[in-house]
Design an enzyme around this catalytic site. Sequence first.
Site, short mmCIF file in Angstrom:
data_model
loop_
_atom_site.label_atom_id
_atom_site.label_comp_id
_atom_site.label_asym_id
_atom_site.label_seq_id
_atom_site.Cartn_x
_atom_site.Cartn_y
_atom_site.Cartn_z
N ASP A 59 0.85 -1.19 0.00
CA ASP A 59 0.00 0.00 0.00
C ASP A 59 0.89 1.25 0.00
O ASP A 59 1.86 1.32 0.76
CB ASP A 59 -0.86 -0.05 1.27
CG ASP A 59 -1.98 0.99 1.28
OD1 ASP A 59 -2.34 1.49 0.19
OD2 ASP A 59 -2.50 1.28 2.37
N HIS A 60 0.59 2.22 -0.84
CA HIS A 60 1.31 3.50 -0.88
C HIS A 60 2.83 3.40 -0.91
O HIS A 60 3.51 3.92 -0.01
CB HIS A 60 0.89 4.41 0.28
CG HIS A 60 -0.49 4.96 0.11
ND1 HIS A 60 -0.79 5.95 -0.79
CD2 HIS A 60 -1.65 4.60 0.71
CE1 HIS A 60 -2.09 6.21 -0.73
NE2 HIS A 60 -2.64 5.40 0.16
N ASP A 108 2.58 5.22 -5.34
CA ASP A 108 1.87 6.49 -5.14
C ASP A 108 2.79 7.63 -5.53
O ASP A 108 3.46 8.23 -4.70
CB ASP A 108 1.40 6.62 -3.69
CG ASP A 108 0.68 7.96 -3.46
OD1 ASP A 108 0.56 8.74 -4.43
OD2 ASP A 108 0.25 8.21 -2.33
N HIS A 142 -7.57 9.82 4.31
CA HIS A 142 -7.12 8.74 5.18
C HIS A 142 -7.42 9.09 6.65
O HIS A 142 -7.58 10.24 6.99
CB HIS A 142 -5.62 8.52 5.00
CG HIS A 142 -5.27 7.97 3.65
ND1 HIS A 142 -4.49 8.63 2.76
CD2 HIS A 142 -5.62 6.80 3.06
CE1 HIS A 142 -4.35 7.90 1.66
NE2 HIS A 142 -5.02 6.78 1.81
N GLY A 143 -7.46 8.05 7.48
CA GLY A 143 -7.60 8.27 8.92
C GLY A 143 -9.05 8.28 9.37
O GLY A 143 -9.97 8.06 8.57
N GLY A 184 -9.14 5.53 1.52
CA GLY A 184 -9.79 6.24 2.63
C GLY A 184 -11.27 5.92 2.69
O GLY A 184 -12.10 6.78 2.94
N SER A 185 -11.61 4.64 2.49
CA SER A 185 -13.02 4.29 2.34
C SER A 185 -13.60 3.54 3.53
O SER A 185 -14.50 2.72 3.39
CB SER A 185 -13.24 3.51 1.05
OG SER A 185 -13.05 4.38 -0.04
ZN ZN Z 1 -4.58 5.03 0.76
#
Ligand code: ZN
Length: 348
Positions: free
Chosen positions: A83-84, A105, A189-190, A224-225
């Site tokens: 991821d990222h 990313d 995100h978060g 960010g879901s």
């Molecule tokens: Zn992400």
Amino acid sequence: MPLVSMRQLLDEAAKGGYGVGAFNVNDMEQIQAIMAAAKETNSPVIIQASRGARSFAQDRFLFHLILAANELYPEIPIAMHQDHGNSFETCKSAIDLGYTSVMMDGSLKEDGKTPASFEENVAVTKRVVDFAHERGVTVEGEIGVLGGVEDGHGAGGTGLEHVTDPDQAVEFAELTGVDALAIAIGTSHGAYKFSKKPDGSVLKMDVLIAIHKRLPNTHLVMHGSSSVPKDLQDVINKYGGKLKETWGVPVEEIQLGIRNGVRKVNVDTDNRLAMTGAIRKVLWESPEKFDPRDYLKPAREAMQKVVATRMTQFGQAGHAGDYKAVSITEIAKGYKDGSLKTKPLVAK
Ligand SMILES: [Zn+2]
């Protein structure tokens, strides 16, 4: 079956018209929770690790835990995804280790904070695509910049500063040949995504739909879901936590995305909330307890419940047995002979 290439997994999802949850992991309990949920719902799954996770758990621990999942659940297709990734080197290290998919990313510079130019993004992403495809590994790119910060990665902000431009998305997909494309439509995100219940003014679903119309065969990715459900927030606050009221991405909006080309849905915060709430409850109600299993077991069960729910909502439930994983060596041949297309179909 071997670990599956994310490209194969997403191609199958596109055929079936469903989305696949990509769940972040840092430790054994989270991997076990995801696999129990995948078995319970008969779902293919993407397990992903951020740079932060790889350093927290140490690369080899995390890699071998995921291999254990693969051994114990041979009937479940598992793609293992970085991821990222912030640089070519990060992606290469994941590929060298045995990940079957990476995200480059390039929307941010290597510091993971400063927005990069379009040209910089194309250059680094293309370099990763060339390296990865030769080895049968899938690449997710990102165009536009997401909001918020997670694991020290992110530009901050609300997510509305750099919403993806559909024309640029088309150009980016054509120039890089990515297998999947993360877009910025106002998600962050978060845990603190929105300070009010999100409606059309904060989530740019019209942009997503416009991109899907132009790139009908490109697998779109929503970051960010997490939905940040109130009941999970409430458990934490009931047992001594101090979360401020917040809203995530409503599941109905994600489902609208899935009807419009979204194939990968990243979920991390909801699982963090579920585990923390379960741990807080045990320690609050039974302060005499000190065996980590007394709180890790309920934490694992709480995460399994969230993951199984998302798998059902995203539509991946019931699809684990639809196909057999093709080894990434075979996938590499497909990229080479052109049977796996990397030039996107572009509609006017
Ligand atoms: Zn992400």
